[in-house]
Scaffold this active site. Structure first.
Site, short mmCIF file in Angstrom:
data_model
loop_
_atom_site.label_atom_id
_atom_site.label_comp_id
_atom_site.label_asym_id
_atom_site.label_seq_id
_atom_site.Cartn_x
_atom_site.Cartn_y
_atom_site.Cartn_z
N LYS A 289 0.86 -1.16 -0.08
CA LYS A 289 -0.13 -0.06 0.09
C LYS A 289 0.89 1.47 0.09
CE LYS A 289 -3.65 -1.96 3.04
NZ LYS A 289 -4.88 -1.88 1.97
N ARG A 364 -10.11 -11.65 2.44
CA ARG A 364 -11.08 -12.77 1.71
C ARG A 364 -10.37 -13.92 1.86
NH1 ARG A 364 -11.80 -9.70 -3.56
NH2 ARG A 364 -11.53 -7.84 -2.15
#
Length: 516
Positions: A289, A364
């Site tokens: 990020k 996920r």
């Protein structure tokens, strides 16, 4: 905060420094002097103070609308009756329209009153309240919450005055009112526990720390119906949790698969499985990020914080007829020489293969194995909550969660509980057409395929692929997914939460569980 519920009478001792009085919104056609009752308080005080209150209400054009407050300070010229002699200030607050469905107005009103009491440095507050007293204590605890653990104080700094005691006075008290009041207090404190965990920095809240916090739920004195087990990496590998362990590979912190079960004595009417995302820090992995996006990634374990808050409340309240299996796949997502890479193919616990095209779509993957695991426990329903996608924040902002799943009846029931608790949720569709974005050329699926379109649903659909079948049936277990990426952390004060970690969706899930 100490909180007490008492039945009000003329002999009730008032030994606090503030008292709060309320009424429903006045009709415009009737003067406030004639209409407002202030729960009988005016009948017990002297003429001077009675006139001061009435004049203050008139001068401020105070109509008792929801969220309206008025602070009246008692000066030395006004002598109160003996039972009120310690009172230094009176807070008048409005409850809004008197309707059957004004829960939001009531919560807004109580929150405004508590904030006014805090601002006025009240320490012991009496509240004479005509409606559900449990809403007062719950909102008071939630609104009064502060996290200042790491704030240092100057040597000559005096301790700040805080609202430390709340006494709610009611005219009538039913058989179960004190129990309901106490349960509301537990639920609010459990929400604050979740907030604490999210506020803590990632150097403190590691997977091992979450495991230790889970074990505290079974400390001596806690419910014997609660059991906590923590699976280490070796056992997770034996179980085939390839997706979860892939995410954990790049971190020096050992992953922990935390399972908390609640099983009361007697007949079990329903078995609910809860799954909370537990990524204690998300750097993005090798799909790193940017620095600004990494600033608040300590909050990526908000789902696991909610699990611990929920199960803490369950251990204390111990609902009957309800079995709960709650799990957290706790890990960091970090980049190093062992980290999983874009292009890798990993195998989840249910045997499905996943092509990794973005290591920052890691939540996920952890949920995939967690949902597969709880599916094997044959629950009647599965509910997961996770800070899953930035896309959900783009769609709904940071005050509203995205709600989706495979069973509309389950979703509708969760909506009812969310609305009751003032936690905003909006249903997003899981169209079959979206599944095309999950297709891989070399594996069963890819982990991130939305390409900027329907990203929240893409994440939900991915998790839904790991929901198992109902026992003895080809139908999937009813499942709901709550994306709390936005409202896990409020950037503004809400009616029931200060700015910062919210503790969402602890109260919604507990309300749902207790409604079954």
């Amino acid at each position: 905060m100490k909180a007490f519920l008492e039945k009000y009478s003329k002999s009730t001792k008032i030994n606090g420094d503030a008292i709060a009085l309320c009424d429903y919104k006045l009709q415009k056609s009737v003067s406030s002097k004639k209409k407002h009752s202030l729960t009988g308080f005016l009948a017990e005080i002297n003429k001077d103070l009675k006139n001061l209150i009435s004049e203050s209400i008139d001068e401020e054009n105070f109509d008792f609308s929801a969220g309206s407050t008025l602070l009246i300070k008692i000066n030395s010229f006004i002598k109160l009756p003996a039972k009120y002699k310690s009172i230094k200030q009176i807070i008048i607050f409005g409850l809004g329209e008197k309707t059957e469905d004004n829960q939001d107005d009531l919560r807004k009103s109580i929150a405004a009153m508590i904030r006014k009491a805090k601002a006025s440095k009240a320490e012991k507050l009496f509240v004479h309240y005509p409606a559900a007293a449990e809403l007062v204590v719950e909102t008071a605890i939630l609104v009064s919450y502060e996290f200042n653990k790491y704030k240092t104080k100057k040597e000559d700094e005096k301790p700040s005055k805080k609202l430390s005691e709340l006494r709610v006075l009611v005219d009538e008290m039913g058989v179960g009112d004190k129990k309901t009041f106490k349960n509301a207090q537990i639920i609010a404190e459990s929400t604050c526990l979740a907030r604490d965990l999210v506020w803590e920095p990632a150097c403190v809240v590691t997977p091992s720390y979450l495991a230790d916090e889970a074990r505290k739920i079974t400390n001596p004195g806690s419910s014997k119906s609660i059991k906590v087990t923590v699976k280490e990496a070796a056992e997770c590998k034996r179980l085939g949790m390839g997706a979860f362990l892939a995410v954990a590979r790049g971190s020096d912190q050992a992953p922990k698969f935390i399972e908390i079960t609640y099983k009361p004595t007697g007949k079990i009417k329903k078995h609910i499985a809860l799954v909370g995302k537990g990524v204690t820090f998300d750097s993005g992995g090798l799909s790193l990020k940017p620095a600004k996006a990494m600033e608040m990634m300590k909050e990526d374990m908000s789902g696991s914080a909610a699990i611990l808050g929920i199960m803490s409340a369950i251990a204390k309240i111990q609902p009957s007829g309800l079995q709960i299996t709650a799990v957290i796949a706790a890990t960091e997502n970090m980049p190093n020489g062992k980290a999983y890479k874009p292009g890798d193919v990993i195998t989840a616990m249910n045997g499905k293969t996943i092509e990794v095209n973005n290591t920052d779509a890691e939540g996920r993957l952890t949920l995939a194995d967690a949902v597969t695991y709880v599916s094997g426990k044959n629950p009647d329903e599965i509910i997961d909550f996770a800070t899953l996608t930035g896309a959900c924040m783009v769609a709904l902002g940071n005050i509203c969660a995205g709600l989706m799943g495979n069973d509309q009846e389950l979703i509708e029931r969760i909506k009812v509980s969310a609305a009751k608790q003032g936690e905003l949720m909006w249903q997003l569709p899981l169209y079959d057409e979206y599944k095309k974005s999950l297709k891989s050329t070399i594996a069963d699926m890819i982990n991130a395929g939305s390409k900027g379109k329907a990203g929240a649903q893409n994440g939900g659909l991915f998790v839904g692929e790991f929901v198992g079948k109902q026992k003895g049936s080809d139908k999937a277990i009813p499942w709901a997914h709550i994306d709390i990426a936005g409202p896990c952390w409020y950037d503004q004060d809400m009616d029931w939460s200060p700015k910062g970690a919210s503790g969402m969706p602890v109260r919604t899930i507990l309300d749902y569980l207790f409604s079954l």
